[in-house]
Motif scaffolding. Structure first.
Motif, PDB file in Angstrom:
ATOM      1  N   THR A 139      -8.592   1.412  -7.650  1.00  0.00           N
ATOM      2  CA  THR A 139      -8.740   2.763  -8.003  1.00  0.00           C
ATOM      3  C   THR A 139      -7.353   3.519  -8.528  1.00  0.00           C
ATOM      4  O   THR A 139      -6.037   2.781  -8.330  1.00  0.00           O
ATOM      5  CB  THR A 139      -9.088   3.600  -6.605  1.00  0.00           C
ATOM      6  N   ALA A 188      -5.309   7.389  -7.783  1.00  0.00           N
ATOM      7  CA  ALA A 188      -5.334   8.409  -7.206  1.00  0.00           C
ATOM      8  C   ALA A 188      -4.319   9.473  -7.769  1.00  0.00           C
ATOM      9  O   ALA A 188      -3.225   9.333  -8.463  1.00  0.00           O
ATOM     10  CB  ALA A 188      -4.831   8.100  -5.701  1.00  0.00           C
ATOM     11  N   ASP A 221      -6.407  -2.219  -5.471  1.00  0.00           N
ATOM     12  CA  ASP A 221      -7.786  -1.766  -4.787  1.00  0.00           C
ATOM     13  C   ASP A 221      -8.809  -1.258  -5.914  1.00  0.00           C
ATOM     14  O   ASP A 221      -9.755  -0.687  -5.620  1.00  0.00           O
ATOM     15  CB  ASP A 221      -7.648  -0.983  -3.546  1.00  0.00           C
ATOM     16  N   HIS A 258      -2.979   3.573  -0.979  1.00  0.00           N
ATOM     17  CA  HIS A 258      -3.933   2.833  -1.395  1.00  0.00           C
ATOM     18  C   HIS A 258      -4.262   1.894  -0.507  1.00  0.00           C
ATOM     19  O   HIS A 258      -3.559   1.553   0.600  1.00  0.00           O
ATOM     20  CB  HIS A 258      -3.737   2.112  -2.813  1.00  0.00           C
ATOM     21  N   VAL A 272       0.628  -1.220  -4.605  1.00  0.00           N
ATOM     22  CA  VAL A 272       0.385   0.136  -5.584  1.00  0.00           C
ATOM     23  C   VAL A 272       1.234  -0.641  -7.037  1.00  0.00           C
ATOM     24  O   VAL A 272       2.322  -1.257  -6.772  1.00  0.00           O
ATOM     25  CB  VAL A 272       1.119   1.124  -5.049  1.00  0.00           C
ATOM     26  N   LYS A 308      -4.752  13.334  -0.905  1.00  0.00           N
ATOM     27  CA  LYS A 308      -4.879  13.024  -2.142  1.00  0.00           C
ATOM     28  C   LYS A 308      -5.640  14.363  -2.707  1.00  0.00           C
ATOM     29  O   LYS A 308      -6.444  14.649  -2.308  1.00  0.00           O
ATOM     30  CB  LYS A 308      -5.679  11.675  -2.570  1.00  0.00           C
ATOM     31  N   THR A 347       0.809  -1.335  -0.091  1.00  0.00           N
ATOM     32  CA  THR A 347      -0.097   0.036   0.057  1.00  0.00           C
ATOM     33  C   THR A 347       0.965   1.291  -0.137  1.00  0.00           C
ATOM     34  O   THR A 347       0.309   2.366  -0.248  1.00  0.00           O
ATOM     35  CB  THR A 347      -1.042  -0.012   1.162  1.00  0.00           C
ATOM     36  N   THR A 401      -9.579  10.812  -5.727  1.00  0.00           N
ATOM     37  CA  THR A 401      -9.604   9.299  -6.146  1.00  0.00           C
ATOM     38  C   THR A 401     -10.478   9.032  -7.215  1.00  0.00           C
ATOM     39  O   THR A 401     -11.556   9.226  -7.059  1.00  0.00           O
ATOM     40  CB  THR A 401      -9.826   8.228  -4.752  1.00  0.00           C
ATOM     41  N   CYS A 441      -1.842   4.214  -9.287  1.00  0.00           N
ATOM     42  CA  CYS A 441      -2.789   2.945  -9.346  1.00  0.00           C
ATOM     43  C   CYS A 441      -2.608   1.660  -8.573  1.00  0.00           C
ATOM     44  O   CYS A 441      -1.538   1.552  -8.210  1.00  0.00           O
ATOM     45  CB  CYS A 441      -3.190   2.720 -10.887  1.00  0.00           C
ATOM     46  N   SER A 442      -3.727   0.936  -8.396  1.00  0.00           N
ATOM     47  CA  SER A 442      -3.661   0.023  -7.398  1.00  0.00           C
ATOM     48  C   SER A 442      -4.535  -1.314  -7.595  1.00  0.00           C
ATOM     49  O   SER A 442      -5.616  -1.203  -8.345  1.00  0.00           O
ATOM     50  CB  SER A 442      -3.882   0.481  -5.986  1.00  0.00           C
TER      51      SER A 442
END
Length: 379
Positions: A53, A55, A51, A30, A34, A65, A10, A68, A48-49
Motif C-alpha cells: 500500500t 499512505a 504491505d 504500515h 516502510v 492517515k 513498520t 490508504t 509506501c511499504s
C-alpha cells in the motif's frame, strides 16, 4: 523543516533536522517495512511499504492517515510526484507503475490506473520537468520513456520502441565506426521472443519535428569492468537540473559495486535507421561493496555539484572534479573517475541511505541498525 525516516519495522520517524530533536514516531504507519517517503508539498507526504500500500499523511494531523491507496500486488518501492498535474506515481516489485490522481482524493483513496509494466523493475524516477520517466531493472536494463504523457496508459504494444542498445562513452563513439555497439534484448513483457533492436515501431501519432509521446528506449548502461558480465541497477537518481542520471550498480556475482554518472544526450528526432542512445557514461567510481545484498541509496546535492554515496560504515562526498564544478563545466572526453572530496564515518553498521537537505548545508545518513546521523560542514 522535517526529516522523515522510513524504517524496517513498520515505523516512520519524524525529526527536526536543525535541533536533531525527535518530533514523533508513527509506530504503525504500515503493516510491513516502510520503503520510501515523498513530500508532495510542505505538509502532505506519502509513504509506501512492503504491505503493498501507499499512505498519505498530513503533518498537521499525524494521528491518522489521510487515506490508504490500494493497487499494487507486491512490495511498493518508489514514489514520484508531478507537481504540475498533482499526479502521484508509484512503482513496485509487481512490475507496475501506477498513476494516482490526488486531485480527486477521498478517505477511500484516489482514482488510479496502471501506466506501465516491465519485468524485474527496481526503481522509477521522473526528470525534474517530468518530460521523461526512467526505470531501472535488476537485470541491468535502463528504460527511458521520452516526451512523457502520464495521462495515457501504456498497454502492451501501444508505445513506440526507439531501439535497445548499450550506452556509450566518448571513446566508444569515436572508435565504434558505422557498426555501432551491440543490440541487446529487452526486459519488457511484450518482447520475450526477440531483441527490441529488430522491432523499430513507427506510429502515425508521431508529432512533426519530434518523437512520439511515451516513446520507449531500452539501454544497457556501460559499467566499468562489466562488459562481459551482467549487473543489477539497484539505485537510480536524477540530477536536479535534469542533466544526468546517477546509478548504483552491482555485479550479478555481487563481488563489485559501482557508482556511475551518465549525461543525457538530447539529439535529433529518432529515425528508424539510426538507433537512439540518450546516455553517455561520464564519471564513475568503485564502491566498497560492504553489506552485500542490501540496496544503498545515493543522491545529488541540491545544486548538483556533489554526490553523497553510502560507503561501508559511512558516506563519501564525491565531485566531478576537485573543485566541485558543475557537470556541464567539466565533461570529460572519456569516462573519468569521480573525485572523493571527503569521507564521513559515524556509524557502527552498513550505511544504506543518504540525503542532502534541500534548504540547509546538511546531510543525513541512515544505517542498517537504525541510527540516523546528521552532518553539517564547518567553514
Amino acid at each position: 523543516s522535517v526529516l522523515t525516516v522510513a524504517c524496517e519495522q513498520t515505523e516512520v520517524l519524524l525529526l527536526d533536522p536543525i535541533s536533531s530533536k525527535h518530533i514523533k514516531t508513527l509506530s504503525e504507519a504500515h503493516e510491513d517495512c516502510v520503503n520510501n517517503i515523498r513530500f508532495l508539498d510542505n505538509r502532505l507526504f506519502a509513504t509506501c511499504s512492503d504491505d503493498t500500500t501507499i499512505a498519505l499523511w498530513d503533518l498537521r494531523k499525524l494521528n491518522t492517515k489521510v487515506c490508504t491507496l490500494h493497487g499494487h500486488t507486491s512490495w511498493v518501492k518508489n514514489i514520484e510526484y508531478d507537481t504540475n498535474t498533482r499526479l502521484l506515481v508509484t512503482s513496485g516489485f509487481d512490475g507496475n507503475v501506477i498513476i494516482w490522481d490526488t486531485n480527486r482524493c477521498t478517505e477511500d483513496g484516489c482514482p488510479h490506473k496502471k501506466f506501465f509494466h516491465t519485468r524485474f523493475l527496481m526503481r522509477m524516477r521522473l526528470t525534474p520537468d517530468c518530460s521523461k520517466m526512467l526505470i531501472s531493472t535488476s537485470s541491468g536494463y535502463l528504460l527511458i520513456l521520452h516526451d512523457l504523457d502520464l495521462n495515457k496508459s501504456l498497454e502492451v504494444g501501444s508505445y513506440p520502441i526507439l531501439r535497445a542498445r548499450r550506452t556509450t562513452s566518448s571513446s566508444d563513439i569515436t572508435s565504434s565506426g558505422s557498426s555501432g555497439p551491440r543490440a541487446v534484448g529487452s526486459p519488457c513483457h511484450q518482447s520475450n521472443s526477440g531483441p527490441l533492436s529488430e522491432k523499430t515501431v513507427s506510429r502515425p501519432s508521431q508529432r512533426e519535428g519530434g518523437s512520439p509521446r511515451n516513446s520507449l528506449e531500452v539501454l544497457t548502461p556501460e559499467v566499468p569492468g562489466e562488459r562481459d558480465r551482467g549487473n543489477c541497477i539497484t539505485s537510480l537518481q536524477l540530477h536536479p537540473k535534469g542533466w544526468a542520471t546517477l546509478l548504483r550498480c552491482s555485479s550479478n556475482t555481487d563481488d563489485q559495486e559501482w557508482t556511475c554518472v551518465y549525461e543525457f544526450q538530447e539529439g535529433a528526432p529518432v529515425r528508424a535507421v539510426s538507433p537512439r542512445c540518450s546516455l553517455r557514461l561520464t564519471h564513475c567510481i568503485e564502491e566498497a561493496n560492504v553489506g552485500r545484498g542490501y540496496i544503498k541509496e545515493l543522491c545529488f546535492s541540491p545544486d548538483g555539484r556533489m554526490i553523497s554515496s553510502p560507503h561501508g560504515f559511512g558516506i563519501r562526498l564525491l565531485g566531478f572534479d576537485a573543485h566541485c564544478s558543475e557537470l556541464v563545466d567539466c565533461l570529460p572526453r572519456e569516462a573519468s573517475p569521480l573525485r572523493e572530496i571527503r569521507s564521513l564515518y559515524s556509524h557502527n553498521d552498513v550505511v544504506l541511505t543518504t540525503k542532502f537537505s534541500p534548504t540547509h548545508c546538511q546531510i543525513a545518513s541512515g544505517c542498517l541498525s537504525g541510527r540516523v546521523s546528521l552532518y553539517q560542514p564547518k567553514f
